[in-house]
Design a protein around this motif. Structure first.
Motif, short mmCIF file in Angstrom:
data_model
loop_
_atom_site.label_atom_id
_atom_site.label_comp_id
_atom_site.label_asym_id
_atom_site.label_seq_id
_atom_site.Cartn_x
_atom_site.Cartn_y
_atom_site.Cartn_z
N THR A 169 -23.55 -23.06 35.71
CA THR A 169 -22.62 -24.18 35.75
C THR A 169 -23.22 -25.25 36.65
O THR A 169 -24.09 -24.97 37.47
N ILE A 170 -22.75 -26.43 36.47
CA ILE A 170 -23.20 -27.54 37.30
C ILE A 170 -22.05 -27.93 38.20
O ILE A 170 -20.90 -28.02 37.76
N VAL A 205 -18.78 -27.55 36.22
CA VAL A 205 -18.80 -27.93 34.81
C VAL A 205 -19.63 -26.92 34.05
O VAL A 205 -20.77 -26.63 34.43
N ARG A 206 -19.06 -26.37 32.99
CA ARG A 206 -19.78 -25.42 32.14
C ARG A 206 -20.55 -26.19 31.07
O ARG A 206 -20.18 -27.32 30.73
N PRO A 207 -21.59 -25.59 30.50
CA PRO A 207 -22.42 -26.30 29.52
C PRO A 207 -21.63 -26.91 28.36
O PRO A 207 -21.88 -28.05 27.98
N LEU A 237 -28.89 -28.34 28.87
CA LEU A 237 -28.44 -27.25 29.73
C LEU A 237 -28.54 -25.92 29.00
O LEU A 237 -28.98 -24.91 29.57
N ARG A 238 -28.17 -25.89 27.72
CA ARG A 238 -28.30 -24.66 26.92
C ARG A 238 -29.76 -24.23 26.84
O ARG A 238 -30.08 -23.05 26.93
N ALA A 239 -30.67 -25.19 26.73
CA ALA A 239 -32.10 -24.87 26.69
C ALA A 239 -32.56 -24.26 28.01
O ALA A 239 -33.38 -23.32 28.03
N VAL A 240 -32.05 -24.76 29.13
CA VAL A 240 -32.39 -24.19 30.44
C VAL A 240 -31.88 -22.76 30.53
O VAL A 240 -32.60 -21.86 30.98
N VAL A 241 -30.65 -22.52 30.10
CA VAL A 241 -30.09 -21.17 30.11
C VAL A 241 -30.96 -20.25 29.25
O VAL A 241 -31.28 -19.12 29.65
#
Length: 166
Positions: free
Chosen positions: A87-88, A96-98, A109-113
């Motif tokens: 989360t950010i 904040v969730r993706p 963000l999904r790519a980082v996860v």
């Protein structure tokens, strides 16, 4: 989806490092100009061969660098658990969730996860969505936000051992 040929990893890292230096020095207008040039040069409508696909490579370098910094700061236990949630935290302290983020930030963000999970196929698919299906402005926003995120992460101290919400 069409496959983007691999760029020169050294060029991707050099350009990514240049963008990161501009972000760190608060050279936001120069950063925007550099990213605009990358996005504009990523495609070609002429009969000549397109220029090397630097944009996609630089975006991949930036995302993998974000994941590397997270692992460096949190430690190798990031890979030990079966699942984790990223989360950010905004400047106001809101988490904040993706899926709450607008495009293209949610895709980055999904790519980082996916990078943290070690799923390189999913990372490529996530970023191909940005590179091949998003408009010019979204491509610019994706790379600028990723570079700014990387810059902030590099300046963020590692969490204390007791703090699980870094």
């Amino acid at each position: 989806m069409s496959e983007e040929p691999a760029g020169d990893p050294r060029s991707d890292a050099v350009m990514g490092g240049r963008l990161l230096a501009l972000a760190h020095e608060n050279g936001y207008s120069e950063l925007t100009e550099e990213v605009a040039a990358l996005v504009s040069n990523s495609g070609s409508d002429s009969a000549s061969p397109p220029t090397p696909p630097l944009y996609g490579g630089v975006l991949r370098w930036t995302v993998s660098s974000i994941a590397d910094v997270v692992v460096d700061k949190i430690g190798p236990q990031v890979h030990e658990g079966e699942t984790f949630e990223l989360t950010i935290r905004t400047e106001s302290g809101r988490h904040v969730r993706p899926e709450e983020l607008p495009q293209p930030e949610s895709t980055v963000l999904r790519a980082v996860v996916d990078a943290l999970a070690g799923d390189s196929v999913a990372v490529r698919s996530d970023l191909d969505e940005v590179v091949f299906t998003m408009d010019w402005a979204s491509q610019m926003e994706a790379l600028i936000e990723a570079v700014l995120w990387l810059d902030r992460l590099l300046d963020t101290p590692a969490p204390d051992g007791d703090d699980e919400s870094w």
